[in-house]
Scaffold this motif. Structure first.
Motif, PDB file in Angstrom:
ATOM      1  N   THR A 182      17.747   2.782  23.982  1.00 25.80           N
ATOM      2  CA  THR A 182      16.852   2.325  22.916  1.00 25.80           C
ATOM      3  C   THR A 182      17.000   3.239  21.707  1.00 25.80           C
ATOM      4  OG1 THR A 182      15.301   1.563  24.594  1.00 25.80           O
ATOM      5  CG2 THR A 182      14.471   1.771  22.345  1.00 25.80           C
ATOM      6  N   SER A 183      17.122   2.638  20.545  1.00 25.87           N
ATOM      7  CA  SER A 183      17.195   3.414  19.318  1.00 25.87           C
ATOM      8  C   SER A 183      16.201   2.851  18.313  1.00 25.87           C
ATOM      9  CB  SER A 183      18.610   3.401  18.735  1.00 25.87           C
ATOM     10  OG  SER A 183      19.014   2.073  18.426  1.00 25.87           O
ATOM     11  N   TYR A 184      15.721   3.696  17.449  1.00 27.37           N
ATOM     12  CA  TYR A 184      14.716   3.274  16.477  1.00 27.37           C
ATOM     13  C   TYR A 184      14.885   4.102  15.214  1.00 27.37           C
ATOM     14  CZ  TYR A 184      12.180   7.562  17.575  1.00 27.37           C
ATOM     15  OH  TYR A 184      11.839   8.875  17.726  1.00 27.37           O
ATOM     16  N   SER A 185      14.296   3.608  14.158  1.00 30.10           N
ATOM     17  CA  SER A 185      14.274   4.342  12.897  1.00 30.10           C
ATOM     18  C   SER A 185      12.965   4.042  12.177  1.00 30.10           C
ATOM     19  CB  SER A 185      15.474   3.955  12.017  1.00 30.10           C
ATOM     20  OG  SER A 185      15.375   2.591  11.609  1.00 30.10           O
ATOM     21  N   VAL A 186      12.460   5.042  11.491  1.00 30.12           N
ATOM     22  CA  VAL A 186      11.267   4.919  10.656  1.00 30.12           C
ATOM     23  C   VAL A 186      11.676   5.323   9.249  1.00 30.12           C
ATOM     24  CG1 VAL A 186       8.890   5.652  10.267  1.00 30.12           C
ATOM     25  CG2 VAL A 186       9.760   5.421  12.605  1.00 30.12           C
ATOM     26  N   THR A 187      11.438   4.410   8.290  1.00 29.30           N
ATOM     27  CA  THR A 187      11.881   4.627   6.915  1.00 29.30           C
ATOM     28  C   THR A 187      10.690   4.547   5.971  1.00 29.30           C
ATOM     29  OG1 THR A 187      14.009   3.600   7.444  1.00 29.30           O
ATOM     30  CG2 THR A 187      13.459   3.849   5.109  1.00 29.30           C
ATOM     31  N   PRO A 231      14.129   4.477 -16.894  1.00 29.39           N
ATOM     32  CA  PRO A 231      14.232   5.710 -16.105  1.00 29.39           C
ATOM     33  C   PRO A 231      13.568   5.505 -14.739  1.00 29.39           C
ATOM     34  CG  PRO A 231      12.487   5.916 -17.716  1.00 29.39           C
ATOM     35  CD  PRO A 231      13.070   4.536 -17.902  1.00 29.39           C
ATOM     36  N   SER A 232      14.264   5.904 -13.651  1.00 24.91           N
ATOM     37  CA  SER A 232      13.755   5.691 -12.288  1.00 24.91           C
ATOM     38  C   SER A 232      13.881   6.984 -11.479  1.00 24.91           C
ATOM     39  CB  SER A 232      14.526   4.569 -11.583  1.00 24.91           C
ATOM     40  OG  SER A 232      14.453   3.366 -12.315  1.00 24.91           O
ATOM     41  N   THR A 233      12.856   7.240 -10.682  1.00 26.40           N
ATOM     42  CA  THR A 233      12.878   8.334  -9.704  1.00 26.40           C
ATOM     43  C   THR A 233      12.665   7.736  -8.325  1.00 26.40           C
ATOM     44  OG1 THR A 233      11.963   9.870 -11.329  1.00 26.40           O
ATOM     45  CG2 THR A 233      11.843  10.518  -9.016  1.00 26.40           C
ATOM     46  N   VAL A 234      13.579   8.009  -7.390  1.00 26.76           N
ATOM     47  CA  VAL A 234      13.559   7.371  -6.074  1.00 26.76           C
ATOM     48  C   VAL A 234      13.546   8.454  -4.988  1.00 26.76           C
ATOM     49  CG1 VAL A 234      14.742   5.803  -4.492  1.00 26.76           C
ATOM     50  CG2 VAL A 234      14.801   5.374  -6.954  1.00 26.76           C
ATOM     51  N   LEU A 235      12.640   8.299  -4.013  1.00 21.59           N
ATOM     52  CA  LEU A 235      12.576   9.153  -2.821  1.00 21.59           C
ATOM     53  C   LEU A 235      12.826   8.276  -1.605  1.00 21.59           C
ATOM     54  CD1 LEU A 235      11.917  11.793  -1.288  1.00 21.59           C
ATOM     55  CD2 LEU A 235       9.513  11.056  -1.302  1.00 21.59           C
ATOM     56  N   GLN A 236      13.856   8.616  -0.817  1.00 24.28           N
ATOM     57  CA  GLN A 236      14.196   7.869   0.397  1.00 24.28           C
ATOM     58  C   GLN A 236      14.160   8.822   1.588  1.00 24.28           C
ATOM     59  OE1 GLN A 236      18.097   6.410  -0.715  1.00 24.28           O
ATOM     60  NE2 GLN A 236      17.268   4.395  -1.266  1.00 24.28           N
ATOM     61  N   THR A 237      13.446   8.461   2.639  1.00 24.07           N
ATOM     62  CA  THR A 237      13.359   9.273   3.867  1.00 24.07           C
ATOM     63  C   THR A 237      13.583   8.371   5.066  1.00 24.07           C
ATOM     64  OG1 THR A 237      10.969   8.951   4.051  1.00 24.07           O
ATOM     65  CG2 THR A 237      11.720  10.870   2.803  1.00 24.07           C
ATOM     66  N   ARG A 238      14.223   8.918   6.089  1.00 23.41           N
ATOM     67  CA  ARG A 238      14.453   8.162   7.332  1.00 23.41           C
ATOM     68  C   ARG A 238      14.506   9.127   8.508  1.00 23.41           C
ATOM     69  NH1 ARG A 238      19.026   3.615   8.294  1.00 23.41           N
ATOM     70  NH2 ARG A 238      17.463   2.451   7.118  1.00 23.41           N
ATOM     71  N   TYR A 239      13.833   8.740   9.590  1.00 25.23           N
ATOM     72  CA  TYR A 239      13.889   9.457  10.861  1.00 25.23           C
ATOM     73  C   TYR A 239      14.416   8.474  11.902  1.00 25.23           C
ATOM     74  CZ  TYR A 239      12.448  12.115  14.975  1.00 25.23           C
ATOM     75  OH  TYR A 239      12.433  12.807  16.154  1.00 25.23           O
ATOM     76  N   GLN A 240      15.490   8.850  12.612  1.00 22.79           N
ATOM     77  CA  GLN A 240      16.081   7.934  13.577  1.00 22.79           C
ATOM     78  C   GLN A 240      16.577   8.701  14.795  1.00 22.79           C
ATOM     79  OE1 GLN A 240      19.189   5.958  11.451  1.00 22.79           O
ATOM     80  NE2 GLN A 240      20.471   7.780  11.235  1.00 22.79           N
ATOM     81  N   GLN A 241      16.595   8.010  15.925  1.00 21.87           N
ATOM     82  CA  GLN A 241      16.979   8.639  17.184  1.00 21.87           C
ATOM     83  C   GLN A 241      17.350   7.564  18.195  1.00 21.87           C
ATOM     84  OE1 GLN A 241      13.879  10.804  19.155  1.00 21.87           O
ATOM     85  NE2 GLN A 241      15.278  11.919  20.515  1.00 21.87           N
ATOM     86  N   PHE A 271       7.792   1.371   0.224  1.00 28.05           N
ATOM     87  CA  PHE A 271       8.443   0.634   1.309  1.00 28.05           C
ATOM     88  C   PHE A 271       8.325   1.459   2.588  1.00 28.05           C
ATOM     89  CE2 PHE A 271      12.328  -0.021   3.873  1.00 28.05           C
ATOM     90  CZ  PHE A 271      12.167  -1.362   4.199  1.00 28.05           C
ATOM     91  N   TRP A 272       7.891   0.811   3.685  1.00 33.40           N
ATOM     92  CA  TRP A 272       7.818   1.436   5.011  1.00 33.40           C
ATOM     93  C   TRP A 272       8.418   0.478   6.021  1.00 33.40           C
ATOM     94  CZ3 TRP A 272       5.713   0.245   9.738  1.00 33.40           C
ATOM     95  CH2 TRP A 272       5.636   1.295  10.668  1.00 33.40           C
ATOM     96  N   SER A 273       9.239   1.027   6.936  1.00 34.20           N
ATOM     97  CA  SER A 273       9.939   0.146   7.865  1.00 34.20           C
ATOM     98  C   SER A 273      10.041   0.805   9.235  1.00 34.20           C
ATOM     99  CB  SER A 273      11.345  -0.171   7.348  1.00 34.20           C
ATOM    100  OG  SER A 273      12.082  -0.923   8.306  1.00 34.20           O
ATOM    101  N   LEU A 274       9.881  -0.006  10.276  1.00 33.32           N
ATOM    102  CA  LEU A 274      10.113   0.405  11.664  1.00 33.32           C
ATOM    103  C   LEU A 274      11.087  -0.585  12.283  1.00 33.32           C
ATOM    104  CD1 LEU A 274       9.565   2.021  14.260  1.00 33.32           C
ATOM    105  CD2 LEU A 274       7.627   0.482  14.689  1.00 33.32           C
ATOM    106  N   MET A 334      16.779  12.793   3.966  1.00 32.77           N
ATOM    107  CA  MET A 334      15.954  12.644   2.768  1.00 32.77           C
ATOM    108  C   MET A 334      16.869  12.641   1.555  1.00 32.77           C
ATOM    109  SD  MET A 334      12.844  15.096   1.410  1.00 32.77           S
ATOM    110  CE  MET A 334      11.902  14.753   2.887  1.00 32.77           C
ATOM    111  N   ASN A 335      16.546  11.773   0.597  1.00 26.72           N
ATOM    112  CA  ASN A 335      17.317  11.699  -0.630  1.00 26.72           C
ATOM    113  C   ASN A 335      16.357  11.530  -1.811  1.00 26.72           C
ATOM    114  OD1 ASN A 335      19.892  11.325  -2.159  1.00 26.72           O
ATOM    115  ND2 ASN A 335      18.931   9.360  -2.621  1.00 26.72           N
ATOM    116  N   LEU A 336      16.517  12.357  -2.811  1.00 27.20           N
ATOM    117  CA  LEU A 336      15.711  12.284  -4.035  1.00 27.20           C
ATOM    118  C   LEU A 336      16.662  12.203  -5.215  1.00 27.20           C
ATOM    119  CD1 LEU A 336      12.923  12.415  -5.427  1.00 27.20           C
ATOM    120  CD2 LEU A 336      13.193  14.911  -5.486  1.00 27.20           C
ATOM    121  N   SER A 337      16.473  11.167  -6.061  1.00 26.07           N
ATOM    122  CA  SER A 337      17.398  10.958  -7.172  1.00 26.07           C
ATOM    123  C   SER A 337      16.633  10.506  -8.411  1.00 26.07           C
ATOM    124  CB  SER A 337      18.467   9.919  -6.806  1.00 26.07           C
ATOM    125  OG  SER A 337      17.858   8.660  -6.567  1.00 26.07           O
ATOM    126  N   TYR A 338      17.249  10.782  -9.549  1.00 23.95           N
ATOM    127  CA  TYR A 338      16.704  10.330 -10.840  1.00 23.95           C
ATOM    128  C   TYR A 338      17.814   9.602 -11.574  1.00 23.95           C
ATOM    129  CZ  TYR A 338      15.023  10.393 -15.643  1.00 23.95           C
ATOM    130  OH  TYR A 338      14.652  10.036 -16.920  1.00 23.95           O
TER     131      TYR A 338
END
Length: 454
Positions: free
Chosen positions: A57-62, A41-51, A84-87, A16-20
């Motif tokens: 087989t590998s995957y990520s959910v963002t 001015p921008s506030t950004v939240l980025q999250t990713r789960y990967q395994q 934004f949502w990604s699989l 997880m990354n949170l930035s301003y």
């Protein structure tokens, strides 16, 4: 061009990354933005789960959110919320597929943990067998003390008899002096035997307790198990004991686990010889709205989707480094197989040698018992002849020396036989089971099993 590679590692990862960010950009015209300088001015939240899964087989959910304001004119949304949502899924079909890559280090770590446990079991066997041998040495030394006391008692009786014969005129002063000398020697032997027994008791106490317990050091040891008597047919057939040893010995399991590790490495290097052929796919959803609810609604309705699929093919022309690694892994497998066979052969030899030692020890004990009984009868006969006046104190003293030597030899034979049984149990792998010791409990500092405890 869309390219998706492996995602994550075997253990899942959540990031997880949170930035301003506040940016002021000067412009050389007002026609584009309507102002000479744009402030964003921008506030950004980025999250990713990967395994990475066990078969490669590998995957990520963002999921990302960006809240942005701007002084620029003519914007549709100000502030604007971009979602934004990604699989993404990546599947190798040749190189990189299977447990050889994904679970390699986990499996090796589990095997290494078992190897350490088996090494501890081997150390436990050796330490406790040494303690058992120390116990049998203590039993032998206590028996030597008993024999020394009997020798002192007999020597004292001989001195009294010699003095009485000298007073009655049927003995000489030389006989009395010889008896007194024998008594002094017997007393010296008793002191030596008691000293050796006390020293062995101290050594045994240091094996009993990890700590220097003053109460234990001051307490006497009272053995409860005597030296074993020889018994015919008390051991199963040699082939059966060899099979038990091959199934129970920790060194066998250590060699087998080491061979498993080498097979894992061989499979890994063999996989690396294959070309890379992988398929992948991705689903991305976008949203742009003035608030969170609208942005989430756009994602749920798939308002702005993106689909991508593809494959990757890579064929090394020589791959000499991977070939060298594979050859080294194959040689290490052969070496581990040879080590396992050598361990099995060594165990067979150890069991056979222990069997011979037990048989020889039994025969020595039986012979020593017969010699001791014969010496006892000879000593009793000399005493009777002495009482009847047809023998001399010197002959009685020699008969008693022979009896003491035979009894000492019997004790040594019994101790050697007891130690041979200990060595046999260790060789077969039944030493801990015989005394109710569980290696897992011993790792926690508890040797004994009490069936009354929960």
């Amino acid at each position: 061009l869309v390219t998706i590679g492996p995602r994550g590692i075997f253990d899942p990862t959540l990031s997880m990354n949170l930035s301003y960010d506040h940016v002021v950009s000067p412009l050389n015209t007002k026609k584009v933005a309507g102002v000479a300088a744009v402030t964003v001015p921008s506030t950004v939240l980025q999250t990713r789960y990967q395994q990475e899964l066990p078969f490669g087989t590998s995957y990520s959910v963002t999921f990302n959110l960006q809240h942005q304001q701007s002084t620029q004119a003519g914007l549709l949304f100000n502030p604007a919320l971009t979602s934004f949502w990604s699989l993404s899924v990546y599947q190798p079909l040749l190189n990189g597929a299977g447990h050889a890559l994904t679970r390699r280090f986990v499996t090796i770590a589990d095997n290494d943990r078992q190897i350490v446990r088996e090494a501890f079991r081997t150390t436990l066997n050796n330490t406790l067998s040494s303690a058992a041998n120390a116990y049998w040495d203590l039993i032998a030394l206590r028996d030597n003390v008993r024999l020394a006391r009997e020798a002192v008692s007999i020597a004292e009786q001989s001195v009294n008899d010699s003095r009485l014969r000298q007073e009655l005129g049927v003995g000489t002063a030389l006989d009395t002096w010889s008896a007194e000398s024998q008594l002094a020697s017997a007393r010296v032997g008793l002191v030596s035997a008691m000293t050796a027994a006390e020293q062995q008791a101290v050594a045994l106490k240091t094996l009993i307790s990890r700590n220097n317990d003053p109460v234990l050091m001051a307490s006497p040891i009272e053995p409860t198990t005597p030296l074993p008597d020889p018994a015919d047919g008390d051991l199963p057939p040699l082939a059966e004991r060899t099979a038990v040893a091959l199934a129970k010995r920790a060194s066998i399991r250590q060699a087998e686990l080491s061979l498993k590790n080498q097979h894992i490495a061989e499979e890994y290097t063999r996989k690396n010889l294959l070309p890379t052929f992988s398929v992948y796919g991705s689903l991305n959803l976008y949203g742009l709205a003035p608030n969170t609810s609208a942005a989430a609604r756009q994602l749920a309705q798939w308002a702005y989707p993106e689909y991508a699929v593809g494959f990757t093919w890579s064929l090394p022309m020589f791959n000499r480094a991977a070939q060298a690694d594979d050859m080294r892994a194959r040689l290490e497998v052969q070496e581990a197989e040879g080590a396992l066979q050598r361990t099995k052969t060594q165990i067979r030899v150890q069991v056979a040698s222990a069997d011979v030692s037990v048989a020889q020890g039994r025969a020595q004990v039986l012979s020593a018992m017969q010699a001791s009984r014969a010496s006892a009868r000879a000593f009793a006969g000399e005493q009777e002849r002495m009482d009847e006046g047809i023998s001399t104190p010197y002959r009685v003293m020699l008969a008693h020396r022979d009896l003491s030597a035979a009894q000492s030899a019997e004790i040594r034979a019994r101790v050697n036989y007891a130690k041979a049984l200990v060595a046999h149990d260790v060789a077969v792998g039944e030493f801990l089971d015989r005394y109710g010791i569980v290696s897992e409990r011993a790792q926690q500092g508890d040797l004994w099993i009490d069936s009354r405890r929960p």
